[in-house]
Write a protein that holds these residues in place. Structure first.
Motif, mmCIF file in Angstrom:
data_model
loop_
_atom_site.group_PDB
_atom_site.id
_atom_site.type_symbol
_atom_site.label_atom_id
_atom_site.label_comp_id
_atom_site.label_asym_id
_atom_site.label_seq_id
_atom_site.Cartn_x
_atom_site.Cartn_y
_atom_site.Cartn_z
ATOM 1 N N UNK A 87 0.495 -1.084 0.106
ATOM 2 C CA UNK A 87 0.319 0.429 0.002
ATOM 3 C C UNK A 87 0.474 1.050 0.117
ATOM 4 N N UNK A 88 2.339 1.428 0.376
ATOM 5 C CA UNK A 88 3.073 1.974 1.042
ATOM 6 C C UNK A 88 2.986 2.613 -1.067
ATOM 7 N N UNK A 89 3.757 1.806 -0.782
ATOM 8 C CA UNK A 89 4.929 1.476 -2.362
ATOM 9 C C UNK A 89 3.389 2.671 -3.382
ATOM 10 N N UNK A 90 2.343 2.374 -3.420
ATOM 11 C CA UNK A 90 1.098 2.168 -4.152
ATOM 12 C C UNK A 90 0.523 3.704 -3.967
ATOM 13 N N UNK A 91 0.844 4.253 -2.886
ATOM 14 C CA UNK A 91 0.197 5.266 -2.056
ATOM 15 C C UNK A 91 1.737 6.330 -2.878
ATOM 16 N N UNK A 92 2.421 5.990 -3.047
ATOM 17 C CA UNK A 92 3.927 6.774 -2.792
ATOM 18 C C UNK A 92 3.577 7.037 -4.764
ATOM 19 N N UNK A 93 3.533 5.763 -5.594
ATOM 20 C CA UNK A 93 3.735 6.046 -6.605
ATOM 21 C C UNK A 93 2.697 7.007 -7.499
#
Ligand SMILES: [Fe+2]
Ligand SMILES: [Fe+2]
Length: 324
Positions: A87-93
């Protein structure tokens, strides 16, 4: 003069640049539609996408242990943590896309180009104790870095960090609690967690990046308040926080030079092996090839999902405007 030929060396309007820097100095937040120097946009795109790639690749070393968690409680914690990292990855993308680069392109740069991710995820998870030590040290180091980034000048990044740090705190606590449990367990469990600490300590210190004197992007990032503290300051803060935590659960840190400087209150530590850091960054760490191969495989096997989602979205789009 003609400045449109190549975007490589932007010549910024000095008035706009001065206004922008004054805003940064006043602690104002820069939003996606505000004017910003091209170099700020590029540096942030690099830094944020690198962060997003790290979150996603970071799921691999821990995901490897989900099926082997020793009980249901540990398994639930680990699944939740790995899911959070995705989720962190998607949020930062999403945050990075506000700077003008499409997510598909960012992922392409990482899987098939030269984009980097954190060096720490190129180390293997050899025992169950590694799961505790990653939470304690790796997420602990990430919190030190991300707490600073929650004050970054770029609004979407700062806001993402506030939310992400809340979850990182859970990651660190479950890891430290796991380490504490093993440290007061059988002699074999204590030896296993000590061995994991010995292997992860130095790579955790490397997470903060090169020395300030050797950090090519730091000056701009500090000047524009993307970063508020230097790599070495953050590393020192992490060491100061972590030494007492190790002492509290009876574990040692593998550094004979570690000693408290009474005058400053800092825990002084030995020199990092930068040749190891450089080798990992250059793609020659213990797990670099496996990590990128695993991510490529997942991306390629997920192509049908992306195609199906795009086809579904197109089908439900009102037909107006577009000539097909
Ligand atoms: Fe994370
Ligand atoms: Fe985390």
């Amino acid at each position: 003069m003609a400045t449109e030929a190549k975007p490589a060396a932007p010549t910024e309007d000095p008035v706009k640049l001065a206004e922008f820097e004054a805003r940064c100095d006043r602690g104002e937040t820069i939003e996606p539609k505000d004017w910003m120097p091209e170099k700020y946009r590029r540096q942030l795109t690099r830094m944020m996408s690198q962060h997003a790639h790290s979150e996603v690749v970071g799921m691999l070393p821990e995901g490897n242990w989900i099926t082997r968690a020793p009980n249901l409680r540990r398994k639930m914690c680990l699944i939740a943590k790995v899911q959070d990292e995705g989720g962190h990855g998607l949020y930062i993308y999403c945050g990075t896309e506000t700077l003008g680069t499409d997510r598909a392109e960012l992922i392409d740069q990482y899987l098939y180009g030269t984009a980097k991710y954190s060096s720490i995820f190129n180390y293997p998870t050899l025992t169950w104790a590694d799961i505790g030590v990653i939470g304690w040290l790796v997420d602990g180091a990430a919190i030190v870095n991300q707490t600073m980034l929650a004050h970054a000048s770029y609004g979407p990044y700062a806001r993402a960090m506030i939310r992400i740090c809340k979850e990182e705190n859970f990651h660190k606590r479950q890891g430290y609690e796991l380490c504490a449990t093993l440290a007061r367990g059988t002699p074999a469990q204590k030896a296993m967690v000590q061995d994991a600490v010995n292997r992860w300590w130095w790579p955790s210190l490397m997470m903060f990046g090169p020395h300030d004197t050797n950090s090519p992007h730091s000056a701009d990032l500090l000047r524009w308040k993307v970063k508020q503290k230097s790599n070495d300051d953050l590393r020192q803060r992490f060491v100061n926080l972590t030494v007492p935590q190790a002492q509290a659960i009876g574990l040692t840190l593998p550094d004979p030079d570690l000693k408290l400087d009474q005058a400053t209150g800092d825990w002084k530590f030995g020199e990092i092996d930068w040749s190891e850091f450089n080798a990992v960054i250059a793609g020659n760490g213990p797990m670099n090839r496996e990590r990128i191969a695993a991510r490529r495989k997942a991306h390629e096997e997920g192509a049908w999902v992306r195609e199906a989602a795009a086809a579904y979205a197109a089908k439900h789009q009102p037909a107006a405007g577009q000539a097909a």
